[in-house]
Design a protein around this motif. Structure first.
Motif, PDB file in Angstrom:
ATOM      1  N   THR A  93      33.326  47.319  49.380  1.00 41.95           N
ATOM      2  CA  THR A  93      33.447  45.934  48.937  1.00 41.95           C
ATOM      3  C   THR A  93      34.897  45.498  48.959  1.00 41.95           C
ATOM      4  O   THR A  93      35.812  46.324  48.842  1.00 41.95           O
ATOM      5  CB  THR A  93      32.868  45.779  47.517  1.00 41.95           C
ATOM      6  OG1 THR A  93      33.071  44.442  47.070  1.00 41.95           O
ATOM      7  CG2 THR A  93      33.542  46.724  46.532  1.00 41.95           C
ATOM      8  N   ASP A  94      35.098  44.175  49.091  1.00 43.85           N
ATOM      9  CA  ASP A  94      36.469  43.665  49.064  1.00 43.85           C
ATOM     10  C   ASP A  94      36.872  43.170  47.683  1.00 43.85           C
ATOM     11  O   ASP A  94      38.033  42.972  47.403  1.00 43.85           O
ATOM     12  CB  ASP A  94      36.662  42.537  50.081  1.00 43.85           C
ATOM     13  CG  ASP A  94      35.630  41.439  49.963  1.00 43.85           C
ATOM     14  OD1 ASP A  94      35.534  40.647  50.901  1.00 43.85           O
ATOM     15  OD2 ASP A  94      34.927  41.364  48.932  1.00 43.85           O
ATOM     16  N   ARG A 148      21.447  37.573  51.289  1.00 45.84           N
ATOM     17  CA  ARG A 148      22.835  37.307  50.889  1.00 45.84           C
ATOM     18  C   ARG A 148      22.869  36.089  49.974  1.00 45.84           C
ATOM     19  O   ARG A 148      22.128  35.126  50.174  1.00 45.84           O
ATOM     20  CB  ARG A 148      23.728  37.053  52.107  1.00 45.84           C
ATOM     21  CG  ARG A 148      23.939  38.285  52.986  1.00 45.84           C
ATOM     22  CD  ARG A 148      24.868  37.961  54.152  1.00 45.84           C
ATOM     23  NE  ARG A 148      25.191  39.142  54.921  1.00 45.84           N
ATOM     24  CZ  ARG A 148      24.463  39.608  55.912  1.00 45.84           C
ATOM     25  NH1 ARG A 148      23.343  38.979  56.252  1.00 45.84           N
ATOM     26  NH2 ARG A 148      24.829  40.692  56.566  1.00 45.84           N
ATOM     27  N   ARG A 156      40.631  40.175  44.530  1.00 44.68           N
ATOM     28  CA  ARG A 156      41.705  40.529  45.442  1.00 44.68           C
ATOM     29  C   ARG A 156      42.949  39.710  45.118  1.00 44.68           C
ATOM     30  O   ARG A 156      42.909  38.500  44.965  1.00 44.68           O
ATOM     31  CB  ARG A 156      41.289  40.244  46.887  1.00 44.68           C
ATOM     32  CG  ARG A 156      42.417  40.504  47.886  1.00 44.68           C
ATOM     33  CD  ARG A 156      42.041  40.014  49.262  1.00 44.68           C
ATOM     34  NE  ARG A 156      41.036  40.870  49.857  1.00 44.68           N
ATOM     35  CZ  ARG A 156      40.469  40.605  51.026  1.00 44.68           C
ATOM     36  NH1 ARG A 156      40.768  39.515  51.685  1.00 44.68           N
ATOM     37  NH2 ARG A 156      39.561  41.429  51.512  1.00 44.68           N
ATOM     38  N   ARG A 167      31.067  41.291  49.667  1.00 42.82           N
ATOM     39  CA  ARG A 167      31.824  41.460  50.905  1.00 42.82           C
ATOM     40  C   ARG A 167      32.102  40.086  51.481  1.00 42.82           C
ATOM     41  O   ARG A 167      31.181  39.284  51.658  1.00 42.82           O
ATOM     42  CB  ARG A 167      31.054  42.319  51.921  1.00 42.82           C
ATOM     43  CG  ARG A 167      30.961  43.793  51.518  1.00 42.82           C
ATOM     44  CD  ARG A 167      30.161  44.595  52.530  1.00 42.82           C
ATOM     45  NE  ARG A 167      30.785  44.648  53.851  1.00 42.82           N
ATOM     46  CZ  ARG A 167      31.723  45.526  54.192  1.00 42.82           C
ATOM     47  NH1 ARG A 167      32.168  46.406  53.317  1.00 42.82           N
ATOM     48  NH2 ARG A 167      32.233  45.531  55.402  1.00 42.82           N
ATOM     49  N   ASP A 168      33.396  39.821  51.752  1.00 40.65           N
ATOM     50  CA  ASP A 168      33.793  38.502  52.272  1.00 40.65           C
ATOM     51  C   ASP A 168      33.269  37.386  51.378  1.00 40.65           C
ATOM     52  O   ASP A 168      32.798  36.349  51.855  1.00 40.65           O
ATOM     53  CB  ASP A 168      33.298  38.315  53.714  1.00 40.65           C
ATOM     54  CG  ASP A 168      33.901  39.337  54.660  1.00 40.65           C
ATOM     55  OD1 ASP A 168      35.089  39.674  54.464  1.00 40.65           O
ATOM     56  OD2 ASP A 168      33.191  39.804  55.554  1.00 40.65           O
ATOM     57  N   HIS A 169      33.335  37.648  50.055  1.00 39.66           N
ATOM     58  CA  HIS A 169      32.958  36.656  49.037  1.00 39.66           C
ATOM     59  C   HIS A 169      31.475  36.281  49.082  1.00 39.66           C
ATOM     60  O   HIS A 169      31.080  35.215  48.614  1.00 39.66           O
ATOM     61  CB  HIS A 169      33.831  35.397  49.147  1.00 39.66           C
ATOM     62  CG  HIS A 169      35.289  35.705  48.991  1.00 39.66           C
ATOM     63  ND1 HIS A 169      35.853  35.980  47.779  1.00 39.66           N
ATOM     64  CD2 HIS A 169      36.285  35.810  49.910  1.00 39.66           C
ATOM     65  CE1 HIS A 169      37.146  36.222  47.954  1.00 39.66           C
ATOM     66  NE2 HIS A 169      37.428  36.138  49.228  1.00 39.66           N
ATOM     67  N   VAL A 170      30.652  37.153  49.659  1.00 42.38           N
ATOM     68  CA  VAL A 170      29.199  36.958  49.671  1.00 42.38           C
ATOM     69  C   VAL A 170      28.554  38.214  49.099  1.00 42.38           C
ATOM     70  O   VAL A 170      28.934  39.341  49.437  1.00 42.38           O
ATOM     71  CB  VAL A 170      28.675  36.690  51.096  1.00 42.38           C
ATOM     72  CG1 VAL A 170      27.152  36.607  51.093  1.00 42.38           C
ATOM     73  CG2 VAL A 170      29.267  35.410  51.653  1.00 42.38           C
ATOM     74  N   GLU A 211      25.707  33.471  47.764  1.00 45.37           N
ATOM     75  CA  GLU A 211      27.081  33.074  47.479  1.00 45.37           C
ATOM     76  C   GLU A 211      27.402  33.370  46.016  1.00 45.37           C
ATOM     77  O   GLU A 211      26.512  33.501  45.171  1.00 45.37           O
ATOM     78  CB  GLU A 211      27.274  31.564  47.735  1.00 45.37           C
ATOM     79  CG  GLU A 211      26.965  31.116  49.149  1.00 45.37           C
ATOM     80  CD  GLU A 211      28.038  31.534  50.141  1.00 45.37           C
ATOM     81  OE1 GLU A 211      29.178  31.816  49.691  1.00 45.37           O
ATOM     82  OE2 GLU A 211      27.757  31.579  51.350  1.00 45.37           O
ATOM     83  N   GLU A 214      25.744  40.804  48.987  1.00 43.56           N
ATOM     84  CA  GLU A 214      24.781  41.307  49.972  1.00 43.56           C
ATOM     85  C   GLU A 214      23.928  42.407  49.342  1.00 43.56           C
ATOM     86  O   GLU A 214      24.452  43.287  48.656  1.00 43.56           O
ATOM     87  CB  GLU A 214      25.554  41.851  51.174  1.00 43.56           C
ATOM     88  CG  GLU A 214      24.685  42.357  52.306  1.00 43.56           C
ATOM     89  CD  GLU A 214      25.532  42.827  53.486  1.00 43.56           C
ATOM     90  OE1 GLU A 214      25.266  43.941  53.992  1.00 43.56           O
ATOM     91  OE2 GLU A 214      26.473  42.089  53.879  1.00 43.56           O
TER      92      GLU A 214
END
Length: 755
Positions: A166-167, A73, A171, A52-55, A75, A57
């Motif tokens: 998840t993003d 979390r 993307r 999520r948001d490139h992290v 990276e 979790e």
């Protein structure tokens, strides 16, 4: 935990199906999922990390502290979980803490766990999370356990995507409405304009868990039958279906279509509880993972062929067969694909297909071999082209420069068309002098021959007006074949080439494999050295593998029956290597005579000067040679210690350096004094300004790419060789600071045609 991958995966998938169908929040479902997986695999820890948001979790865990959920979390690329997500590969470690990327998170309470295994959770070719298991006992996980985890991760991706948790790392970039310039790898040269056409929409597997295993198996069997029928039809109807390397490429392709191991793996995936589409995708994911671990470009190409077939099978089983080839091309098109197989390329209308752009692709690609024969420009390794272009966008493809423009401006289109017109005009000018001799203004006759590697390349002798084939790369037959070509197969190729050449000479270079041209079916010949170009390759390998060289020698000897056979040995470093290679050929001639086989009327032996050490012992070797060829590609990088594939060294790899020109001048003079013909083989001779310099230092014979013959002949016919030699003597005695510019200015003043 002894288990069967299929049975364990089936047990988990059945439970997952129930969890997905039940009511509850996404969090409660994931909590139940990790408990289910841990129980089925008898694992002490099972954790799910989502992107999520490139992290990454921690979303759910069985075995780690619950308070770490949504707190821990990482990276992308950080820790073991981050490595798995970033690289999209499996990690299987007996001692997790010993891995260089290990990161300790105290809030998880994982310090007592030693072993670790994790797999990426992949959705639509993008990693969206990581599934991991851990044990206190230090051990590597069994293959069946990893297989079960990967199958479960695939189904998990569907649950996660449905819940929009998840993003995703993949993307897509927002498409721009403006012009975009992109660079790529030149695979097949040429210029083309057309509208963007996507080879195929990606088939997205929406349903992964099977309700009726036998029904899914029947669907796969039916799809296999239809796919094999299609491949048989293409092989029969293809333009190259009768002879040559293209036939061998399609036969290799057909071999994969009938590969029982591939079909068995898909069956096993269905046994685990997957639908037909999910089973094919699961095996395809495994193929992609293997491709990431393979360094050998040729074996990687075989994997691309297999993935090409998997995409075809997936489209058949899902009922989505609408590739651009099937729907037809309405306009001149630039085809866009992640990758493309040779059979797929042959399905397109060649009147409309003007060029191909790939996100992947390689110089050894089977598709590239076919495209080159068809004259279709191809640009490879164009990153994100499928995301930066829309269907119908105008594309200008410059295969000569290795670039393209998407949605070009009117001025760019006008300039591009002018260049295309100039290119066509130049080709017409070259065609007009095709039958004229390559003689300078002051009467120096030069010889222009071509480099070749395919039987079909012999057509270029007439098309270009070349004097013969100065370098036939025999290894190409080995590179495109699925198995080691036998003597009979080699004989047919060499005979076909000699027949097509007629009275024009053909110089066969013995097989140059090894190094960066490793063959997957000769596993132990792969060069593992850090500098494969200088490793166990070419003649070094052939002398060790004498059976391989004997078979080639016999094939060449019989193919040249009654004619002159010209043989050239590559990568000779010292005279004794030439002696051994020649002796091997002489023994095969004795064998052919005794066996009453056809033999050449005459045989000429030569070698390539690519290794600088050979220049220091030429006085010992020249009396034994009928001719010498200078391989400028390897020779120059060895002289400068500059890898020609490294763009950082591009400025240091200059053929118009006084160092290389002085070296070549010395070799040319030595050959002339010994009465041994000498020829330049390689890209240097195919560039007009460099060829001018070569004439200036005494070179009179060239073997170059067929496309360069017209330009080099035009340059030679506009040149005064005497003036060029006087100028080069001056420049090499006192080299100007910018040798290239100084020579270019002189050539322009002399009105030399440089294209």
């Amino acid at each position: 935990m002894p288990l069967s991958a299929a049975s364990s995966a089936r047990e988990i998938l059945t439970g997952l199906h129930e969890i997905m169908a039940a009511r509850g929040t996404p969090q409660s479902k994931l909590d139940r999922v990790v408990d289910l997986i841990a129980t089925a695999l008898r694992s002490e820890v099972c954790s799910i990390y989502l992107l999520r948001d490139h992290v990454l979790e921690l979303w759910a865990t069985h075995g780690l502290r619950k308070e770490a959920v949504h707190v821990t979390r990482l990276e992308m690329g950080q820790g073991l979980v981050g490595v798995i997500a970033e690289e999209g590969r499996v990690l299987n470690l007996a001692e997790a803490a010993e891995h260089p990327q290990f990161v300790y998170r105290p809030e998880t309470g994982e310090e007592r766990y030693h072993s670790f295994a994790g797999v990426p959770i992949i959705r639509r070719e993008s990693t969206i999370g990581t599934l991991a298991v851990q044990h206190a006992e230090p051990r590597r996980y069994a293959d069946v356990e990893i297989e079960a985890l990967q199958t479960v991760a695939m189904v998990l991706a569907e649950l996660i995507a449905a819940a929009r948790l998840t993003d995703g790392v993949g993307r897509r970039r927002a498409r721009s409405s403006g012009m975009v310039r992109l660079a790529g790898l030149k695979l097949v040269s040429g210029m083309a304009r057309g509208v963007a056409v996507f080879h195929q929409p990606r088939v997205v597997v929406e349903h992964t868990v099977a309700e009726d295993t036998e029904a899914e198996r029947a669907r796969v069997y039916a799809a296999f039958r239809r796919m094999r029928e299609q491949i048989e039809n293409m092989t029969r109807d293809a333009e190259f279906g009768t002879a040559g390397e293209h036939r061998e490429i399609l036969e290799t392709y057909k071999m994969f279509a009938y590969d029982e191991g591939w079909a068995r793996r898909i069956n096993e995936a269905i046994d685990s509880g997957l639908t037909a589409e999910a089973a094919i995708e699961r095996v395809q994911q495994r193929t992609r993972a293997r491709m990431q671990e393979i360094d050998d470009p040729l074996l990687k190409e075989r994997m691309h062929d297999l993935e090409d077939l998997a995409n075809r099978l997936l489209r058949i089983v899902s009922g989505r067969m609408g590739t651009a080839a099937q729907t037809g091309l309405a306009k001149d098109a630039i085809l866009i694909a992640r990758n493309l197989g040779p059979a797929e390329l042959l399905e397109y209308d060649r009147r409309r297909l003007k060029g191909v752009v790939l996100e992947e692709g390689s110089l050894t690609s089977h598709m590239v071999i076919v495209a080159r024969a068809l004259g279709i420009p191809v640009l490879g390794r164009v990153q994100d082209i499928r995301h930066l272009a829309d269907e119908g966008d105008v594309i200008l493809l410059d295969g000569d420069q290795g670039s393209l423009a998407v949605r070009p401006t009117g001025h760019m289109i006008s300039t591009f068309e002018q260049r295309m017109t100039m290119s066509q005009r130049r080709r017409a000018e070259y065609a007009a002098i095709r039958g004229k001799p390559a003689t300078t203004k002051d009467g120096l006759a030069c010889q222009l021959m071509v480099n070749a590697g395919l039987a079909e390349d012999t057509a270029q002798l007439e098309n270009s007006g070349a004097d013969g084939i100065g370098l036939f790369r025999t290894e190409f037959q080995f590179l495109v074949a699925a198995t080691l070509p036998g003597r009979e197969s080699q004989y047919r190729l060499y005979r076909q080439v000699l027949d097509a050449a007629g009275d024009k000479p053909v110089v066969f270079r013995t097989v140059d494999i090894g190094g960066d041209k490793a063959l997957p079916y000769l596993q132990d010949e792969k060069d593992e050295s850090e500098n494969p170009a200088m490793g166990w390759r070419a003649l070094r390998l052939s002398l060790e593998r004498s059976a391989l060289m004997k078979a080639q020698a016999r094939a060449l000897i019989e193919a040249a029956g009654g004619r002159t056979l010209r043989v050239m040995f590559p990568m000779v470093s010292e005279p004794w290597e030439f002696d051994e290679a020649k002796q091997l050929f002489e023994k095969q001639i004795e064998w052919a005579v005794q066996a009453k086989r056809p033999t050449p009327a005459k045989i000429e032996y030569g070698c390539m000067l690519e290794v600088p050490s050979l220049a220091e012992v030429l006085d010992l070797l020249l009396p034994k040679l009928d001719f010498l060829s200078i391989g400028t590609n390897d020779l120059t990088q060895f002289l400068f210690a500059a890898d020609r594939a490294d763009p950082r060294l591009a400025q240091r790899y200059d053929w118009l350096s006084p160092a290389i020109l002085r070296f070549l001048r010395r070799v040319i003079r030595q050959c002339r004094e010994a009465g041994v013909p000498v020829r330049i083989c390689g890209e240097m001779g195919g560039r007009p300004l460099e060829a001018l310099a070569l004439v200036g230092i005494g070179m009179e014979s060239f073997s170059i790419t067929p496309a360069a013959v017209g330009a080099i002949k035009a340059m030679i016919r506009s040149l005064d060789a005497g003036a060029a030699r006087a100028r080069l003597e001056q420049m090499l005695a006192r080299p100007p600071r910018d040798f290239r510019r100084a020579l270019l200015e002189w050539a322009r003043k002399q009105e030399v045609v440089l294209g």
